[in-house]
Scaffold this active site. Structure first.
Site, PDB file in Angstrom:
ATOM      1  N   HIS A 206       0.800  -1.231   0.000  1.00 45.03           N
ATOM      2  CA  HIS A 206       0.000   0.000   0.000  1.00 45.03           C
ATOM      3  C   HIS A 206       0.831   1.278   0.000  1.00 45.03           C
ATOM      4  CE1 HIS A 206       1.016  -0.116   4.222  1.00 45.03           C
ATOM      5  NE2 HIS A 206       0.667   1.151   4.300  1.00 45.03           N
TER       6      HIS A 206
HETATM    7  C1  UD1 Z   1      -2.468   5.387   5.605  1.00 47.46           C
HETATM    8  C2  UD1 Z   1      -1.185   5.913   6.285  1.00 47.46           C
HETATM    9  C3  UD1 Z   1      -0.104   4.834   6.207  1.00 47.46           C
HETATM   10  C4  UD1 Z   1      -0.594   3.539   6.774  1.00 47.46           C
HETATM   11  C5  UD1 Z   1      -1.852   3.124   6.018  1.00 47.46           C
HETATM   12  C6  UD1 Z   1      -2.429   1.826   6.476  1.00 47.46           C
HETATM   13  C7  UD1 Z   1      -0.729   8.299   6.131  1.00 47.46           C
HETATM   14  C8  UD1 Z   1       0.117   9.315   5.477  1.00 47.46           C
HETATM   15  N1  UD1 Z   1      -0.650   7.068   5.593  1.00 47.46           N
HETATM   16  O1  UD1 Z   1      -2.194   5.193   4.228  1.00 47.46           O
HETATM   17  O2  UD1 Z   1       1.013   5.261   6.947  1.00 47.46           O
HETATM   18  O3  UD1 Z   1       0.412   2.547   6.641  1.00 47.46           O
HETATM   19  O4  UD1 Z   1      -2.823   4.161   6.214  1.00 47.46           O
HETATM   20  O5  UD1 Z   1      -3.532   1.497   5.694  1.00 47.46           O
HETATM   21  O6  UD1 Z   1      -1.414   8.606   7.086  1.00 47.46           O
HETATM   22  N2  UD1 Z   1      -9.625   4.312   1.455  1.00 47.46           N
HETATM   23  C9  UD1 Z   1     -10.785   3.600   1.460  1.00 47.46           C
HETATM   24  N3  UD1 Z   1     -11.344   3.277   2.670  1.00 47.46           N
HETATM   25  C10 UD1 Z   1     -10.788   3.628   3.840  1.00 47.46           C
HETATM   26  C11 UD1 Z   1      -9.596   4.352   3.820  1.00 47.46           C
HETATM   27  C12 UD1 Z   1      -9.021   4.688   2.635  1.00 47.46           C
HETATM   28  O7  UD1 Z   1     -11.311   3.250   0.420  1.00 47.46           O
HETATM   29  O8  UD1 Z   1     -11.353   3.304   4.901  1.00 47.46           O
HETATM   30  C13 UD1 Z   1      -8.974   4.630   0.166  1.00 47.46           C
HETATM   31  C14 UD1 Z   1      -9.296   6.016  -0.319  1.00 47.46           C
HETATM   32  O9  UD1 Z   1      -9.416   5.947  -1.687  1.00 47.46           O
HETATM   33  C15 UD1 Z   1      -8.048   6.810   0.051  1.00 47.46           C
HETATM   34  C16 UD1 Z   1      -6.961   5.751  -0.079  1.00 47.46           C
HETATM   35  O10 UD1 Z   1      -7.578   4.530   0.315  1.00 47.46           O
HETATM   36  O11 UD1 Z   1      -7.882   7.881  -0.791  1.00 47.46           O
HETATM   37  C17 UD1 Z   1      -5.781   6.012   0.779  1.00 47.46           C
HETATM   38  O12 UD1 Z   1      -6.164   6.254   2.150  1.00 47.46           O
HETATM   39  P1  UD1 Z   1      -5.267   7.214   3.069  1.00 47.46           P
HETATM   40  O13 UD1 Z   1      -5.796   7.254   4.437  1.00 47.46           O
HETATM   41  O14 UD1 Z   1      -5.037   8.507   2.363  1.00 47.46           O
HETATM   42  O15 UD1 Z   1      -3.846   6.539   3.082  1.00 47.46           O
HETATM   43  P2  UD1 Z   1      -3.388   5.026   3.184  1.00 47.46           P
HETATM   44  O16 UD1 Z   1      -2.762   4.657   1.889  1.00 47.46           O
HETATM   45  O17 UD1 Z   1      -4.440   4.121   3.724  1.00 47.46           O
END
Ligand code: UD1
Length: 364
Positions: A206
């Protein structure tokens, strides 16, 4: 009486907050409040973990959702500031290195509230990684720094952090692992996926550097094409990665790998059982490097660096980058060698949260 606002926001935070919320119960002088920022919000990325890890329902959910780094961090700050003003806590406790960590630490510090950081001092020395920025900045403004492994102590000393504020307490994520092993043992995930003990690999990906870049993801696909021919390979896919596979036109290539099973993200107990019985785990996660160290399972970390060097010293984890030839060669080496019982890192004994709660209680 000390009021502590505890922050969780993203999936890896939940396993760190769970043992703390339990440990506070032994200290009536501590009054904990739990705030979920809502950075992660899907049932499978959040609610499931609250149920399985028996985390009390958050007192408050800020419901920030997804966004760019700036938008997400700013939104958390805007929504958290009135919470601090209303609750007037003695401490705001943050865990890990996600955007929720730095956002809430910054709000608290500017309002004159003490900041406690759990998992302080870890450094990848890679400032292209968003988490590294979050780590460095959070530690710089924390009043209490709880460290999980010796490298954290060295890093904070080198950065000039006063040693009175630093406490080597061990690893709260391992508290959660230990207290859930027996429950995870009862998971039926292997049967459901048609797998047998040590007869399969697990992949998780991820990190933006791996999954937000079509070339990098394509190179990982090259490696997985070969690896899944050796053993069935399960890939519980993070929503960010799933979105990017489609965006980069790589979904068909992954779907064509006959022994690669792409599945939805798993809950904690299923995932613990799955990793514990795997032959090899390939990942870019930080927490999984630590969990495989305790489970005694090979871990190939698809990154150029790690902020958790103790997992390399213990012998289970190898940094293999994303060059397909290198990943495949390291994979073959792991498959040809049995893994001796790895040494357990100091204080990864399931009691880190107890130590943290005791230190906070002494401050009252
Ligand atoms: C975040 C953390 C990362 C951690 C990871 C675990 C930061 C900078 N990054 O990254 O350190 O290792 O979480 O998962 O804080 N999304 C969903 N459902 C959710 C959450 C996210 O569909 O419940 C999708 C959305 O499209 C979102 C993307 O995942 O834009 C990324 O989510 P985001 O919280 O921005 O970062 P992670 O890649 O999950």
């Amino acid at each position: 009486m000390a009021k502590i606002i505890n922050i969780c926001g993203a999936r890896p935070n939940f396993m760190k907050i769970a043992p703390l919320m339990k440990a506070y119960r032994n200290h009536p002088e501590l009054s904990p409040v739990l705030v979920h920022t809502g950075q992660h919000y899907d049932e499978k990325m959040s609610d499931l973990f609250f149920r399985e890890l028996e985390i009390p329902a958050p007192d408050l959910n800020l419901e920030v959702g997804s966004g760019s780094h700036a938008a997400q961090t700013a939104e958390i700050m805007k929504r958290f500031e009135p919470v601090v003003l209303e609750h007037k806590p003695d401490w705001v406790l943050v865990v890990g290195d996600v955007n929720s960590t730095i956002a809430c630490a910054l709000v608290a510090k500017k309002l004159g509230v003490g900041v406690a950081h759990v998992e302080a001092g870890l450094r990848s020395f890679d400032r292209t990684m968003p988490e590294e920025i979050n780590r460095v900045l959070t530690d710089a403004i924390s009043d209490l720094l709880f460290v999980s492994e010796p490298s954290g102590l060295e890093n904070l000393a080198r950065e000039g952090v006063d040693s009175d504020r630093v406490h080597f307490v061990g690893n709260v994520m391992i508290d959660t692992l230990k207290s859930n092993l027996a429950k995870a043992e009862r998971s039926t995930v292997l049967e459901r996926l048609g797998l047998t003990k040590r007869g399969y690999n697990v992949v998780t990906l991820h990190r933006p550097s791996n999954v937000d870049d079509a070339v990098a993801l394509g190179r990982i696909a090259d490696a997985l094409e070969v690896i899944q021919q050796d053993l069935p390979t399960v890939f519980p896919m993070h929503p960010r990665t799933r979105g990017n596979l489609a965006r980069f036109g790589l979904a068909e290539r992954f779907a064509a790998m006959r022994q690669l099973q792409i599945i939805e993200p798993l809950g904690y107990l299923d995932f613990l059982k799955l990793t514990g019985q795997a032959a090899v785990v390939l990942t870019d996660s930080g927490g999984i490097q630590e969990e495989t160290t305790i489970l005694g399972v090979w871990c190939l970390t698809l990154r150029e660096n790690t902020e958790r060097p103790v997992t390399i010293d213990s012998g289970t984890n190898r940094l293999v980058g994303t060059d397909p030839a290198n990943v495949i060669a390291s994979y073959r080496e792991c498959r040809s060698k049995s893994l001796d019982t790895p040494p357990v890192p100091e204080k990864w004994d399931g009691r880190a949260a107890e130590r943290i709660a005791a230190i906070l209680a002494k401050m009252c």
